[in-house]
Design an enzyme around this catalytic site. Sequence first.
Site, short mmCIF file in Angstrom:
data_model
loop_
_atom_site.label_atom_id
_atom_site.label_comp_id
_atom_site.label_asym_id
_atom_site.label_seq_id
_atom_site.Cartn_x
_atom_site.Cartn_y
_atom_site.Cartn_z
N LYS A 41 -11.85 -2.03 8.37
CA LYS A 41 -11.08 -3.06 9.10
C LYS A 41 -11.41 -2.98 10.60
O LYS A 41 -12.23 -3.73 11.09
CB LYS A 41 -9.61 -2.89 8.82
CG LYS A 41 -9.31 -3.05 7.32
CD LYS A 41 -7.92 -2.63 6.98
CE LYS A 41 -7.73 -2.36 5.51
NZ LYS A 41 -7.81 -3.52 4.64
N TRP A 64 0.84 -1.21 0.00
CA TRP A 64 0.00 0.00 0.00
C TRP A 64 0.87 1.25 0.00
O TRP A 64 0.52 2.26 -0.61
CB TRP A 64 -0.97 -0.02 1.19
CG TRP A 64 -1.92 -1.16 1.09
CD1 TRP A 64 -1.96 -2.29 1.87
CD2 TRP A 64 -2.95 -1.34 0.09
NE1 TRP A 64 -2.95 -3.13 1.43
CE2 TRP A 64 -3.56 -2.58 0.35
CE3 TRP A 64 -3.38 -0.58 -0.99
CZ2 TRP A 64 -4.60 -3.08 -0.43
CZ3 TRP A 64 -4.43 -1.07 -1.77
CH2 TRP A 64 -5.02 -2.31 -1.49
N ASP A 79 -0.94 6.53 7.03
CA ASP A 79 -2.00 5.65 6.53
C ASP A 79 -2.20 4.59 7.61
O ASP A 79 -1.39 3.68 7.76
CB ASP A 79 -1.56 5.02 5.20
CG ASP A 79 -2.52 3.92 4.74
OD1 ASP A 79 -3.45 3.57 5.49
OD2 ASP A 79 -2.32 3.39 3.63
C1 LIG Z 1 -2.59 -0.03 4.83
C2 LIG Z 1 -3.60 0.11 3.73
N1 LIG Z 1 -3.63 1.22 2.99
C3 LIG Z 1 -4.51 1.38 2.00
C4 LIG Z 1 -5.42 0.40 1.69
C5 LIG Z 1 -6.40 0.63 0.59
O1 LIG Z 1 -7.63 0.89 1.17
P1 LIG Z 1 -8.94 1.15 0.32
O2 LIG Z 1 -9.32 -0.15 -0.26
O3 LIG Z 1 -9.90 1.68 1.35
O4 LIG Z 1 -8.62 2.16 -0.72
C6 LIG Z 1 -5.45 -0.78 2.43
C7 LIG Z 1 -6.41 -1.85 2.12
O5 LIG Z 1 -6.33 -2.95 2.58
C8 LIG Z 1 -4.50 -0.92 3.47
O6 LIG Z 1 -4.48 -2.03 4.20
#
Ligand SMILES: Cc1ncc(COP(=O)(O)O)c(C=O)c1O
Length: 405
Positions: free
Chosen positions: A228, A121, A204
């Site tokens: 989550k 991510w 994040d």
């Molecule tokens: C640490 C992290 N950042 C970003 C995301 C992306 O999230 P989204 O699907 O809400 O865009 C995730 C999804 O699992 C994640 O675990």
Amino acid sequence: MTAISPHASVSAPASEARTSGRVFNFGAGPSTLPDDVLKQIQQDVWNYRGSGIGILELSHRGKEYDKLIAEIDDDLRAIGNIPRNYKILFMTGGATSQNYIVPANLLPPGGTADHIVTGYWAENTLADARQYASCSNTKATIHVAATSADKNHSYIPADADIKYSASQGRGGPTYVHITSNNTIYGTQWHRLPKIPEGAFLVSDACSDFFWKPIDVTKFGVIYGGAQKNMGTTGCSFIVIRDDILERANKDIPRMLQYGVFSREESRPNTPPTFAIYTVGLMAKWIKAQGGLAALEKLNREKAGLVYAALDANTGFYTPHVRKEDRSFMNITFACKGVGAKEGGGGMEMDARFLADAGKAGLAVLKGHRAMGHGGGMRASLYNAMPLAGAQALAEFIGDFAKKNG
Ligand SMILES: Cc1ncc(COP(=O)(O)O)c(C=O)c1O
């Protein structure tokens, strides 16, 4: 609304296996929700707080919704110890959309953002921020201060290995971006990086916000998707300090501006009302559990059980992550190369593990393909996973190794 009572099964032993026809869902997100929350949703879909209108049908301009969002704001502040000089915003587009919304708001013309890249991510965040910088007229620079890619993101970089832009002959960064928990690889920051003076930290925290109490004042911005630890899909949360919000860029489209969302109580247009309402239910549920301190204790116990089972069977399993950087939310491991070609990572055994676990009511344990070797296994133990789920998985890990080792 009926008060959310302490969740009987959240700390009940594994011997009290689920009787409801539901399985233990170890999915990384959308992920399991507490039984009490699901039951409340069932009621509210039909008739929200006696209004005669279901939550899915409720106007975002009506008095019930006014009350709901005020209550959510109060509850989140109380639980997370979020000071009054931070705003809590809800937007759509998930954590991923923040990859460009953050720089669009926070990078001044010619500014620099430093990224510490610790997983899948974080790599996406970097790529999107760079794309934003390259196609906008901001002349912004996105700098990689450190990455753990050299060891397949199995660790968190030490301060000594982080090279901020200031030390590379550029001006210092406006902010430093980290991913507090790396959902796919299973690492987590257990300390915060020392960042250059004058910069603020953007985190994040999609997969670990509200897993334990944190000092929010150490951050300028914290964001994530709610699906989550905090609720279900459809809304992202942003916790942002007032002074940063005030100087955020105002020459970007309205629907990207944090300032607009702040002024209009996260409803400049029709917001994802159901997802935001679910965050509210999770907040009440967390309160009923005894707050974040109680959840931290439980989360540590759950992860401790599963890691202990893996560590007791190191001849059979390989955990992906260096011990000190292990995540309390997402546990990643694979079977050793039993029955597989050299270097094959035990893929056949992984497949057997997943099939047998599924039969035992332990579901959605498959790891992410980015891990390589078919992904191995990943157990997500977010707030709503009951202790019984972690106990059942730990027992299964031990039994499976005995049977197949
Ligand atoms: C640490 C992290 N950042 C970003 C995301 C992306 O999230 P989204 O699907 O809400 O865009 C995730 C999804 O699992 C994640 O675990």
